[in-house]
Design an enzyme around this catalytic site. Structure first.
Site, short mmCIF file in Angstrom:
data_model
loop_
_atom_site.label_atom_id
_atom_site.label_comp_id
_atom_site.label_asym_id
_atom_site.label_seq_id
_atom_site.Cartn_x
_atom_site.Cartn_y
_atom_site.Cartn_z
N ASN A 1 5.23 30.00 6.36
CA ASN A 1 5.66 29.23 7.53
C ASN A 1 5.19 29.95 8.79
O ASN A 1 4.58 31.01 8.72
CB ASN A 1 7.18 29.03 7.51
CG ASN A 1 7.94 30.34 7.55
OD1 ASN A 1 7.84 31.08 8.51
ND2 ASN A 1 8.67 30.63 6.48
N ASP B 1 12.65 28.21 1.51
CA ASP B 1 13.75 27.69 0.72
C ASP B 1 13.38 27.53 -0.75
O ASP B 1 14.23 27.58 -1.62
CB ASP B 1 14.19 26.33 1.27
CG ASP B 1 14.86 26.50 2.64
OD1 ASP B 1 15.60 27.49 2.79
OD2 ASP B 1 14.61 25.69 3.54
N LYS C 1 -5.30 31.18 -11.49
CA LYS C 1 -5.75 30.37 -10.35
C LYS C 1 -5.93 28.91 -10.76
O LYS C 1 -6.57 28.62 -11.78
CB LYS C 1 -7.07 30.94 -9.82
CG LYS C 1 -7.49 30.27 -8.54
CD LYS C 1 -8.84 30.74 -8.06
CE LYS C 1 -9.34 29.76 -7.03
NZ LYS C 1 -10.77 29.80 -6.85
N ASP D 1 19.72 32.07 -1.37
CA ASP D 1 20.05 32.03 0.05
C ASP D 1 20.64 33.40 0.42
O ASP D 1 21.78 33.71 0.06
CB ASP D 1 21.04 30.90 0.36
CG ASP D 1 21.17 30.70 1.86
OD1 ASP D 1 21.34 31.71 2.58
OD2 ASP D 1 21.08 29.55 2.33
N ILE D 2 19.85 34.19 1.10
CA ILE D 2 20.23 35.59 1.37
C ILE D 2 21.46 35.65 2.27
O ILE D 2 22.40 36.40 2.03
CB ILE D 2 19.04 36.35 2.01
CG1 ILE D 2 17.82 36.27 1.09
CG2 ILE D 2 19.40 37.82 2.27
CD1 ILE D 2 16.51 36.71 1.70
#
Ligand code: CTP
Length: 411
Positions: free
Chosen positions: A224, A292, A301, A318-319
């Site tokens: 991201n 997420d 590959k 989810d930390i």
């Protein structure tokens, strides 16, 4: 070594390019570095390269009046905790041994009251020459740590001792030099007096920052746009308040803030493990944009034959939510919420859902991700504070002050 200040003198040899890697390692270890480039060194690397890597002005001339007005050579040579000469050429070592002061580098070396470490690099015959042997002996007798060069093929085509030690080896030697009783007490004293340690002295605070990368196959990954800038600024602001900061960072291109312990990770699961290993902590600020989902089965590959592949995703831990439920839960757990619409509403829901004490809600609809500024709301179960759009550093400083108050209130 974190927090130490290094003055790096880059001499004129082909090995000067390795000084660039050394600067990167010094920064990664949490130290700051100011570079001095000799005339010879400037034939191999440019001041701009060193300035970009060190994020500090580079000094080249003794006669630069602007520098003398802003920072005299005496101050430049003394405000460092350690002076490193890499590469130390035969000529530079000869001038050092003779006590000459005919350029900025040698003047600084003569004026310094700090330990000096020299990493030689030169042709094998030059290294073995009686004059160089004499100079090395003289320098060692004067208290300079002169490393042994590496042995191997040289840029000039010959073979033997004379290669610059690898940057990692120079860094290790720097660690030893900084541990020497005289150097370490100076560093500790300076760090403890230069920081405003009143707020968070000795408190361990955990910060996560940056994106995570989730492999699709050995060459591709999901990522991201998080740059890590906001999390790094928060780690730095907390360290300035005297906190012992562990910064768990995803892949970013940022130097480690001074005085901060950094743990690099790649995936969400690695980040979760690093957070767990860093506990206990008084507070945790989870700024990372954790992916997420991850790819369920990562194999070899994926080839481009046939139809586009169907990639099965599975949920990442989810930390933030796990930390909020952990028996070792820090007293103050702060999450970030990146939202593009209904910012406050979504963040309030996140606060409740994840069990955080505060959420810093981030409006990421503009150029916030990767940009220099941030527009945030500090959300607690009782209140919503909307802060004016400001630089990520200012947001970090304001949040650090809130954390000082938050921990005071709950202590
Ligand atoms: N977070 C986390 N672990 C995850 C996902 C998020 O610790 N697997 C943390 C982030 O570090 C941040 C907070 O949770 O502090 C909120 O992150 P965000 O991505 O906004 O929330 P999500 O739970 O992913 O919600 P959504 O993407 O649906 O808005």
């Amino acid at each position: 070594m974190a927090g130490a200040r290094i003055l790096l003198i880059v001499g004129g040899g082909i090995a000067a390019y390795k000084a660039c890697e050394l600067i990167r390692l010094i920064r990664k270890a949490g130290m700051s570095v100011r570079c001095v480039l000799t005339d010879g060194g400037a034939h191999f690397v440019t001041p701009m390269t060193l300035a970009a890597l060190s994020e500090q002005p580079v000094h080249t001339s003794l006669w630069d009046l602007k520098d003398e007005a802003e920072m005299g050579h005496i101050q430049l040579s003394r405000e460092a905790d350690l002076v490193v000469v890499a590469p130390a050429t035969a000529d530079l070592m000869a001038r050092m041994a003779a006590g000459m002061a005919d350029d900025l580098a040698t003047t600084l070396l003569l004026a310094t009251d700090k330990p000096v470490l020299a990493a030689p690099a030169m042709n094998v015959r030059m290294w073995q020459h009686a004059a160089t042997r004499r100079n090395v002996e003289r320098l060692r007798a004067d208290g300079v740590t002169v490393l042994e060069p590496d042995e191997g093929p040289m840029a000039c085509g010959e073979y033997g001792p004379g290669r610059l030690p690898e940057p990692e080896a120079i860094l290790n030697a720097m660690e030893q030099a900084l541990k020497s009783p005289s150097a370490s007490s100076v560093v500790e004293k300076r760090i403890s007096t230069s920081l405003d340690t009143s707020g968070l002295r000795g408190k361990h605070i955990l910060v996560t920052a940056g994106p995570t990368h989730e492999p699709i196959d050995p060459v591709r990954y999901i990522a991201n746009r998080s740059s890590g800038k906001q999390g790094f600024a928060i780690a730095e602001a907390l360290a300035r308040q005297g906190a012992q900061v562990t910064l768990v960072s995803g892949p970013v291109a940022l130097p480690t803030p001074p005085g901060v312990k950094r743990v690099d990770v790649e995936t969400a699961r690695e980040m979760a493990a690093a957070v767990d290993a860093a506990l206990p902590a008084e507070a945790a600020v989870l700024v990372a944009a954790v992916a997420d989902w991850r790819v369920e089965a990562v194999g070899s590959k994926i080839k481009k034959s046939g139809a586009p592949p169907r990639i099965e995703l599975t949920e990442n831990p989810d930390i933030l939510a796990s930390l909020a439920r952990d028996p070792r839960r820090p007293r103050l757990v702060i999450g970030f919420a990146a939202e593009t619409e209904k910012v406050v509403e979504h963040a309030q829901a996140k606060l409740a859902r994840k069990g955080a004490d505060w959420i810093v809600a981030n409006d990421v609809s503009g150029d916030v991700m990767g940009g220099q500024e941030n527009s945030v709301h500090l959300i607690t179960p009782q209140s919503v504070e909307s802060w004016p759009r400001s630089s990520k550093t200012e947001v970090a400083e304001r949040l650090a002050k809130c954390i000082v108050d938050g921990l005071k209130g709950e202590a």
